[in-house]
Design an enzyme around this catalytic site. Structure first.
Site, PDB file in Angstrom:
ATOM      1  N   SER A  47       0.978  -1.116   0.190  1.00  0.00           N
ATOM      2  CA  SER A  47      -0.509   0.108  -0.030  1.00  0.00           C
ATOM      3  C   SER A  47       1.012   0.976   0.252  1.00  0.00           C
ATOM      4  CB  SER A  47      -0.961   0.152   0.998  1.00  0.00           C
ATOM      5  OG  SER A  47      -1.853   1.272   1.265  1.00  0.00           O
ATOM      6  N   GLY A  48       0.459   1.995  -1.175  1.00  0.00           N
ATOM      7  CA  GLY A  48       1.507   3.416  -0.926  1.00  0.00           C
ATOM      8  C   GLY A  48       2.439   2.667  -2.333  1.00  0.00           C
ATOM      9  N   THR A 102      -1.912   2.430  -8.487  1.00  0.00           N
ATOM     10  CA  THR A 102      -2.686   3.482  -8.829  1.00  0.00           C
ATOM     11  C   THR A 102      -2.179   4.411  -9.658  1.00  0.00           C
ATOM     12  OG1 THR A 102      -4.423   2.831  -7.091  1.00  0.00           O
ATOM     13  CG2 THR A 102      -5.121   4.319  -8.311  1.00  0.00           C
ATOM     14  N   GLU A 123      -0.436  -4.689   3.186  1.00  0.00           N
ATOM     15  CA  GLU A 123      -0.694  -4.548   3.722  1.00  0.00           C
ATOM     16  C   GLU A 123      -0.681  -4.597   5.642  1.00  0.00           C
ATOM     17  OE1 GLU A 123      -3.691  -1.091   3.464  1.00  0.00           O
ATOM     18  OE2 GLU A 123      -5.885  -3.338   3.583  1.00  0.00           O
ATOM     19  N   GLY A 125      -2.735  -2.616  -2.017  1.00  0.00           N
ATOM     20  CA  GLY A 125      -1.660  -3.090  -2.212  1.00  0.00           C
ATOM     21  C   GLY A 125      -1.286  -4.161  -0.515  1.00  0.00           C
ATOM     22  N   ASN A 140      -1.417   5.234   2.564  1.00  0.00           N
ATOM     23  CA  ASN A 140      -1.811   5.980   1.584  1.00  0.00           C
ATOM     24  C   ASN A 140      -2.638   7.135   1.672  1.00  0.00           C
ATOM     25  OD1 ASN A 140      -1.955   6.680  -0.719  1.00  0.00           O
ATOM     26  ND2 ASN A 140      -2.124   4.405  -1.122  1.00  0.00           N
ATOM     27  N   SER A 196      -5.430   5.650  -0.466  1.00  0.00           N
ATOM     28  CA  SER A 196      -5.104   4.305  -0.912  1.00  0.00           C
ATOM     29  C   SER A 196      -6.676   3.834  -1.033  1.00  0.00           C
ATOM     30  CB  SER A 196      -5.172   3.990   1.162  1.00  0.00           C
ATOM     31  OG  SER A 196      -5.046   2.856   0.254  1.00  0.00           O
ATOM     32  N   SER A 197      -6.411   2.946  -2.744  1.00  0.00           N
ATOM     33  CA  SER A 197      -7.372   1.996  -2.610  1.00  0.00           C
ATOM     34  C   SER A 197      -8.153   0.873  -2.041  1.00  0.00           C
ATOM     35  CB  SER A 197      -6.721   1.072  -4.247  1.00  0.00           C
ATOM     36  OG  SER A 197      -6.638   2.380  -4.562  1.00  0.00           O
TER      37      SER A 197
HETATM   38  N1  LIG Z   1       5.472   8.265 -10.027  1.00  0.00           N
HETATM   39  C1  LIG Z   1       4.689   8.685  -9.626  1.00  0.00           C
HETATM   40  N2  LIG Z   1       5.143  10.358  -9.220  1.00  0.00           N
HETATM   41  C2  LIG Z   1       4.948  10.999  -8.323  1.00  0.00           C
HETATM   42  N3  LIG Z   1       4.390  10.366  -7.181  1.00  0.00           N
HETATM   43  C3  LIG Z   1       4.332   9.760  -7.186  1.00  0.00           C
HETATM   44  C4  LIG Z   1       4.172   8.243  -8.056  1.00  0.00           C
HETATM   45  N4  LIG Z   1       3.159   7.343  -7.728  1.00  0.00           N
HETATM   46  C5  LIG Z   1       2.987   7.224  -6.666  1.00  0.00           C
HETATM   47  N5  LIG Z   1       3.278   9.088  -6.035  1.00  0.00           N
HETATM   48  C6  LIG Z   1       2.791   9.304  -4.472  1.00  0.00           C
HETATM   49  O1  LIG Z   1       2.675   8.129  -3.641  1.00  0.00           O
HETATM   50  C7  LIG Z   1       1.181   8.514  -3.490  1.00  0.00           C
HETATM   51  C8  LIG Z   1       1.029   6.984  -3.488  1.00  0.00           C
HETATM   52  O2  LIG Z   1       0.594   6.091  -4.925  1.00  0.00           O
HETATM   53  P1  LIG Z   1      -1.007   5.175  -4.895  1.00  0.00           P
HETATM   54  O3  LIG Z   1      -1.993   5.036  -4.497  1.00  0.00           O
HETATM   55  O4  LIG Z   1      -0.763   4.700  -6.353  1.00  0.00           O
HETATM   56  O5  LIG Z   1      -0.173   4.005  -4.004  1.00  0.00           O
HETATM   57  P2  LIG Z   1      -0.774   2.174  -4.407  1.00  0.00           P
HETATM   58  O6  LIG Z   1      -0.072   1.504  -3.836  1.00  0.00           O
HETATM   59  O7  LIG Z   1      -2.251   3.109  -5.206  1.00  0.00           O
HETATM   60  O8  LIG Z   1      -1.719   2.336  -2.679  1.00  0.00           O
HETATM   61  P3  LIG Z   1      -2.843   1.244  -2.078  1.00  0.00           P
HETATM   62  O9  LIG Z   1      -2.974  -0.226  -2.548  1.00  0.00           O
HETATM   63  O10 LIG Z   1      -2.998   1.824  -1.077  1.00  0.00           O
HETATM   64  O11 LIG Z   1      -4.174   1.850  -3.328  1.00  0.00           O
HETATM   65  C9  LIG Z   1       0.577   8.897  -4.197  1.00  0.00           C
HETATM   66  O12 LIG Z   1      -0.786   9.391  -4.489  1.00  0.00           O
HETATM   67  C10 LIG Z   1       1.743   9.961  -5.109  1.00  0.00           C
HETATM   68  O13 LIG Z   1       1.188  10.799  -4.313  1.00  0.00           O
HETATM   69 MG   LIG Z   2      -4.149   2.217  -4.962  1.00  0.00          MG
END
Ligand SMILES: Nc1ncnc2c1ncn2[C@@H]1O[C@H](COP(=O)(O)OP(=O)(O)OP(=O)(O)O)[C@@H](O)[C@H]1O
Ligand SMILES: [Mg+2]
Length: 833
Positions: free
Chosen positions: A137-138, A142, A377, A375, A187, A190-191
Site C-alpha cells: 500500500s502506497g 494506482t 498491508e 496493496g 496512503n 489508498s484504493s
Molecule cells: N510516479 C509517481 N510520481 C509522483 N508521485 C507518485 C508516483 N507514484 C506514486 N506517487 C505518490 O504516492 C502516492 C501513493 O500512490 P498510489 O496511490 O498509487 O499507491 P498504491 O500502491 O495504489 O497504494 P494502495 O495499495 O494503498 O492503493 C500517490 O498519491 C502519489 O502522491
Molecule cells: Mg491504489
C-alpha cells in the site's frame, strides 16, 4: 556519493559479449544516451547487468538511481518503480513522443516503455496483454496504472469517436477513486477496492471501450476506521462540493474546503443529470444513517425494543420508528444497512460505467488488462479485510512466481535446454493454507458460518489451531504454547500467517459476521419499499414475492471465486510486470530508507528474478510462428520453406549469422538469449518488409499502367475503325484515312508514352481544319506521283498564274479560300482558265 560498484573486467565482458553480445550503438542521440544509461556501472538501468549480483549491490543500485531521480529500473522486461512521492518532469508530452514506438532496451527505463511494448505487441502481434502492477500500500500502483492508461490513450490514433472513448475510459478513474479510495495511515489515496480494467481495441489499435471488474470493497470503513484515517473521499466531496440544492434537499450542511465532486467526470462517462443526483442522494442516505441514534424503549407488549432517538436540530423527519431488538442489535442493523447500501451502490456505479464504455457485441477485439488492486498491508490491528487483501496479493505473487520463475525453468527442462535450476521461494503453500477448498482457512470460516447452533470466532480459531498445528506458515498462541515459544506480541484471539511479504497477525473478532455479510430481511424489505428508484433497485431481494430462504454465498467464498476468475483471465494473457516499491513510511519526497526497500526486494523475489533472467533466455516462440514471421530474411526460406519448421528456423538463423550462444533450439521452440538479438531481428524484418512492400507496389503499378494502356489502345483501334468506316461511307477516299503515325516519334509507343488521344482526329477549333483533311507529306507525294505530265503542266501553269495575280485581283483572296482543303486549286482554274 562514492560509486559502490566498479566496472570490473567481468562486467565489461558480460556487457560486450555475454548478455549484450552486439556492438554498442555509437550513433548520437536517443539510442546512445539511453544505452549509456542502461550500462552505467554505478546505476545500471537493467539489473540483469549487475556485477557482482548481491542483495547489497542491488539495493545500492536502486538507491543510486533513485538519488538521480531515475525511479524506474528493469529486470529484463519487468519494470521496478520506486515511488518518488514528488512530482517529476518525466511524464510530459515530449517524453510520450520519445517512447512512442521505442526500442524497449534502447531507451532509458520508463513505465512508458513497458506500456509501449505491451501496446505494440497487442496491435502488431495480436497478443492480448495484461499489465500486473503489484506492491504494498502506497507503493504507487494506482499512479502507475493511470500512467499506463494515459500513455496508451496518447499514442493511439485520434478522431472524434476514439477521443470520446478515451475520455470515458480515463474519466472512470476519478469517479471510482472518489467512491472507492480513502486516506489511510499508509496512503492518502489508498484504493480500498480491487480494480481490473480490460481496455478493448480494434485491429488498428484504436480503443473501442472496456470492462471494469471490481473486487471486494472495504465496506467496514463506512462505519469504522482507525484514528488518523478517513472515510471514502466521496463523503467529503459531497459535503464540500455538492450543489446547494442537493445539500438543502438532503438536509446536509456544507463543510470542508471547496473541492471538486466528480460530477463532471460522470457526465463525460455518460451519466444523465438525474442519475448523478440519484447517486449522490443515496450517498447522502449513507452519510445520514451514521447520525441515526437509537434509544431503548418498550413495545406495547412490554418487550424491550430500540427506537430512533428524536433527531437534533434541522435533521428531523424520521418519525417514531422502533425495532424489536436491543439497541446494540439496533446499531448492528443500522451499520449493516449503511455498509450494504454503500457496497451495492458501488457495484451499481461500476455496472453503470460498464454500460457506457462497453463495446457493441460482434466486434472483433484485442484486450489490454490493467490490474490495480489494494496493496499488501500490515496494520496494528488486522481484520477480515486485511486477510482478504493480503490473500489477493499472495495470489498475485504466485502468478508472478509461476510465470517468471517456475514455469520458465520448467520450460527449459521440457524443451531439452541445458539448465541449472535457480532456487526460489514458492508461495503455493501459503495460498493453499488460505484457499484449499477442503481445509483452508476460508473453507473453515465458511463451515463455521453455516454451522447450526452457536457460532463464534473462538470455535473457528480452535479449529484452525487443530488443523494447522504443525503448519510452517501458521501460528497462534496455542500452537506457540505447544512449541514452547514465548511471544507476547501474539494475543490469544489472533492467528498469524507468515505471508511472502511478512508476518501478519489477524484478530479473528468480526470474521464470522463479515464473512456472513447478512442484512436483516426487514431492512432489505424497507429499502425495496422506498420511493427512491435507485435505492429500491439496490435491494431486489426485498421484494416479498422473491423471498428466498437460501443463504447467500459468503463474502470469502465470493472473493475466492472472483480471484480465481481473475487469475484465469491473467494466465490467458501475455503478462507485463510493474513492481512498485515504497521507499519510506512517511510519504516523504525522495527519501530512501534502505532497510524498508531491502525487505521489499526480498519478498518481491527480485534477486531470484535477476538470476533466472540472467541465466535464461529473453524470448521464445514456437518454430512455426517464428518462421512465419521472419522467413523473408533469408532467400532460402522466402517465400516458401517446404521442410520442417525447426529446420527452416535453423536455416534462417544460420543465414543471419547470429552468435551461437545467443540461440537455443528446443524441441518445439526457438529461444533467443538477449533482447538485443530480438530487436536486431525485428529491425531487419521491418527493413525487409519495407522492401517487399515496395516490390509489391512496383509490380502492381506496372500491371495497372499496362492494363490501362492496353485498354486505351483497344479503344483507339475500335474508334478509328468506326471513324474510318463512317468517313468512307461519306465518300472520303480511303487512302486519306490511313492510320496516323505516332505524334511524338516513329518509335513504337512505350508504357510511359501512351499514344496521342484519337481526339486529334477531330476538327481543330483554332485552324478550322481537320487533321484528316490537312495534306500530309506522304499522301502529297503519292498524289504528285500519280499525275500525268499534262496534268502536271496544267497545274504548274495554274500555280504561276496564282502567284502572278496574288494581291492584285479583288476577287483573288475569296477565290483562293479553301486552298488548304483543296478548294484553292479550283479557284485559279475557274478564275483564269
Ligand atoms: N510516479 C509517481 N510520481 C509522483 N508521485 C507518485 C508516483 N507514484 C506514486 N506517487 C505518490 O504516492 C502516492 C501513493 O500512490 P498510489 O496511490 O498509487 O499507491 P498504491 O500502491 O495504489 O497504494 P494502495 O495499495 O494503498 O492503493 C500517490 O498519491 C502519489 O502522491
Ligand atoms: Mg491504489
Amino acid at each position: 556519493a562514492p560509486c559502490p560498484l566498479k566496472l570490473v573486467p567481468s562486467t565489461l565482458n558480460m556487457l560486450l559479449r555475454g548478455v549484450y553480445p552486439h556492438p554498442l550503438p555509437v550513433a548520437a542521440g536517443r539510442g546512445w544516451r539511453s544505452t549509456t544509461s542502461l550500462l552505467d556501472a554505478a546505476a545500471v538501468g537493467d539489473l540483469v547487468l549487475l556485477d557482482p549480483l548481491t542483495e547489497e549491490s542491488l539495493l545500492q543500485t536502486l538507491q543510486e538511481r533513485f538519488r538521480r531521480s531515475n525511479i524506474y529500473t528493469y529486470i529484463g522486461n519487468v519494470v521496478i518503480s520506486v515511488n518518488p512521492y514528488r512530482s517529476l518532469p518525466i511524464y510530459t508530452p515530449e517524453t510520450v513522443q520519445e517512447y512512442r514506438n521505442c526500442n524497449f532496451f534502447a531507451v532509458k527505463p520508463h513505465i512508458y516503455a513497458i506500456a509501449d511494448d505491451a501496446y505494440r505487441s497487442l496491435r502488431d502481434r495480436d497478443r492480448d496483454q495484461c499489465i500486473l502492477i503489484t506492491g504494498e500500500s502506497g507503493a504507487g500502483k494506482t499512479e502507475a496504472s493511470k500512467l499506463v492508461m494515459s500513455y496508451v490513450a496518447a499514442v493511439c490514433s485520434k478522431g472524434e469517436e476514439v477521443d470520446k472513448v478515451k475520455e470515458q475510459l480515463l474519466q472512470s478513474n476519478p469517479v471510482l477513486e472518489a467512491f472507492g479510495n480513502a486516506k489511510t495511515i499508509r496512503n492518502d489515496n489508498s484504493s480500498r477496492f480491487g480494480k481490473y480494467m480490460d481496455v478493448e481495441f480494434d485491429f488498428k489499435g484504436e480503443p473501442l471501450g472496456g470492462v471494469i471488474s471490481n473486487y471486494l470493497l472495504e465496506k467496514s470503513r463506512i462505519v469504522r476506521h482507525v484514528k488518523g484515517e478517513r472515510n471514502f473521499h466521496i463523503f467529503y466531496q459531497l459535503l464540500a462540493g455538492g450543489s446547494a440544492q442537493l445539500l438543502r434537499r438532503s438536509r446536509l450542511p456544507r463543510t470542508g474546503a471547496a473541492c471538486v465532486c466528480p460530477q463532471d467526470a460522470m457526465k463525460v462517462i455518460g451519466f444523465s443529470p438525474a442519475e448523478v443526483t440519484a447517486l449522490l442522494e443515496v450517498t447522502a442516505v449513507v452519510l445520514k444513517l451514521g447520525n441515526v441514534q437509537l434509544s431503548s424503549s418498550y413495545q406495547a407488549s412490554g418487550m424491550e425494543a430500540s427506537s430512533i432517538a428524536e433527531p437534533q436540530g434541522r435533521d428531523k423527519g424520521w418519525g417514531q420508528t422502533w425495532a424489536p431488538c436491543l439497541s446494540p442489535q439496533g446499531y448492528y442493523g443500522r451499520d449493516a444497512l449503511a455498509k450494504n447500501i454503500y457496497s451495492r451502490l458501488f457495484d451499481w456505479l461500476v455496472n453503470r460505467i460498464n454500460t457506457s464504455i462497453q463495446v457493441k457485441p460482434g466486434k472483433q477485439r484485442k484486450v489490454m488488462g490493467v490490474l490495480d488492486i489494494y496493496g499488501f498491508e500490515i496494520f496494528q490491528d488486522n481484520g477480515f479485510e486485511q486477510f482478504i487483501i493480503n490473500y489477493c496479493n499472495e495470489k498475485l505473487q504466485q502468478i508472478f512466481i509461476l510465470m517468471t520463475l517456475k514455469e520458465e525453468q520448467e520450460e527449459y527442462v521440457r524443451e531439452g535446454i541445458q539448465w541449472t535450476p535457480v532456487e526460489f521461494f514458492d508461495n503455493s503453500i501459503i495460498c493453499n493454507l488460505i484457499e484449499n477448498s477442503k481445509c483452508g482457512i476460508l473453507a473453515m470460516l465458511d463451515e463455521e458460518c453455516l454451522r447450526p447452533g452457536v457460532v463464534n470466532e473462538d470455535t473457528f480459531l480452535t479449529k484452525l489451531n487443530q488443523l494447522f498445528a504443525t503448519h510452517k506458515h501458521y501460528e497462534s498462541k496455542e500452537t506457540q504454547n505447544a512449541r514452547r515459544v514465548m511471544d507476547a506480541t501474539l494475543p490469544s484471539q489472533c492467528f498469524r500467517i507468515h505471508h511472502y511479504a511478512g508476518k501478519v497477525t489477524y484478530n479473528v473478532t468480526g470474521f464470522i459476521e463479515k464473512n456472513n455479510d447478512l442484512l436483516f430481511r426487514d431492512l432489505s424489505q424497507a429499502m425495496w419499499a422506498s420511493r427512491h428508484e435507485l435505492l429500491r433497485s439496490l435491494f431486489p431481494e426485498g421484494d416479498p414475492q422473491k423471498v428466498s430462504l437460501k443463504l447467500p454465498p459468503t463474502a470469502g467464498f465470493q472473493f475466492k471465486a472472483s480471484v480465481a476468475t481473475l487469475m484465469k483471465n491473467l494466465y490467458s494473457k501475455n503478462p507485463n510486470y510493474i513492481r512498485c516499491i515504497k521507499p519510506n513510511e512517511t510519504k516523504t519526497g525522495m527519501l530512501f530508507t534502505p532497510e524498508l526497500v531491502l525487505a521489499q526486494i526480498r519478498y518481491l523475489g527480485l534477486m531470484e528474478n535477476v538470476r533466472v533472467r540472467r541465466a535464461g533466455y529473453a524470448f521464445r516462440q514456437l518454430y512455426d510462428s517464428f518462421l512465419q514471421r521472419y522467413k523473408m530474411l533469408s532467400p532460402r526460406t522466402w517465400p516458401h520453406w517446404t521442410g520442417s519448421h525447426r529446420e527452416g528456423t535453423k536455416v534462417l538463423l544460420e543465414d543471419l549469422a547470429f552468435p551461437p550462444e545467443e540461440l537455443a533450439f528446443g524441441h518445439t521452440k526457438i529461444f533467443i538469449r538477449s533482447p538485443r538479438t530480438l530487436f536486431d531481428l525485428e529491425r531487419r524484418r521491418q527493413e525487409r518488409v519495407a522492401e517487399l512492400a515496395t516490390l509489391i507496389q512496383k509490380t502492381f503499378r506496372g500491371w495497372r499502367c499496362r492494363t490501362q494502356y492496353q485498354l486505351m489502345r483497344k479503344s483507339q483501334i475500335i474508334i478509328s475503325a468506326w471513324f474510318r468506316g463512317h468517313m468512307v461511307r461519306r465518300g472520303v477516299p480511303a487512302t486519306l484515312l490511313l492510320p496516323i503515325p505516332h505524334a511524338s516519334s516513329r518509335a513504337p509507343p512505350t508504357l510511359l508514352t501512351p499514344p496521342a488521344h484519337p481526339t486529334s482526329l477531330h476538327r481543330s477549333k483554332r485552324t478550322g481544319t481537320t487533321a484528316l483533311n490537312r495534306p500530309l507529306p506522304r499522301q502529297c507525294k503519292k498524289y504528285r506521283e500519280q499525275l500525268t505530265p499534262q496534268r502536271r503542266a496544267l497545274l504548274q501553269t495554274k500555280l504561276h498564274a496564282s502567284e502572278l495575280f496574288k494581291d492584285k485581283k479583288a476577287l483573288y483572296s475569296k477565290r483562293c479560300r479553301g486552298w488548304g482543303d483543296g478548294g484553292g486549286w479550283e479557284g485559279p482554274r475557274g478564275g483564269t482558265g
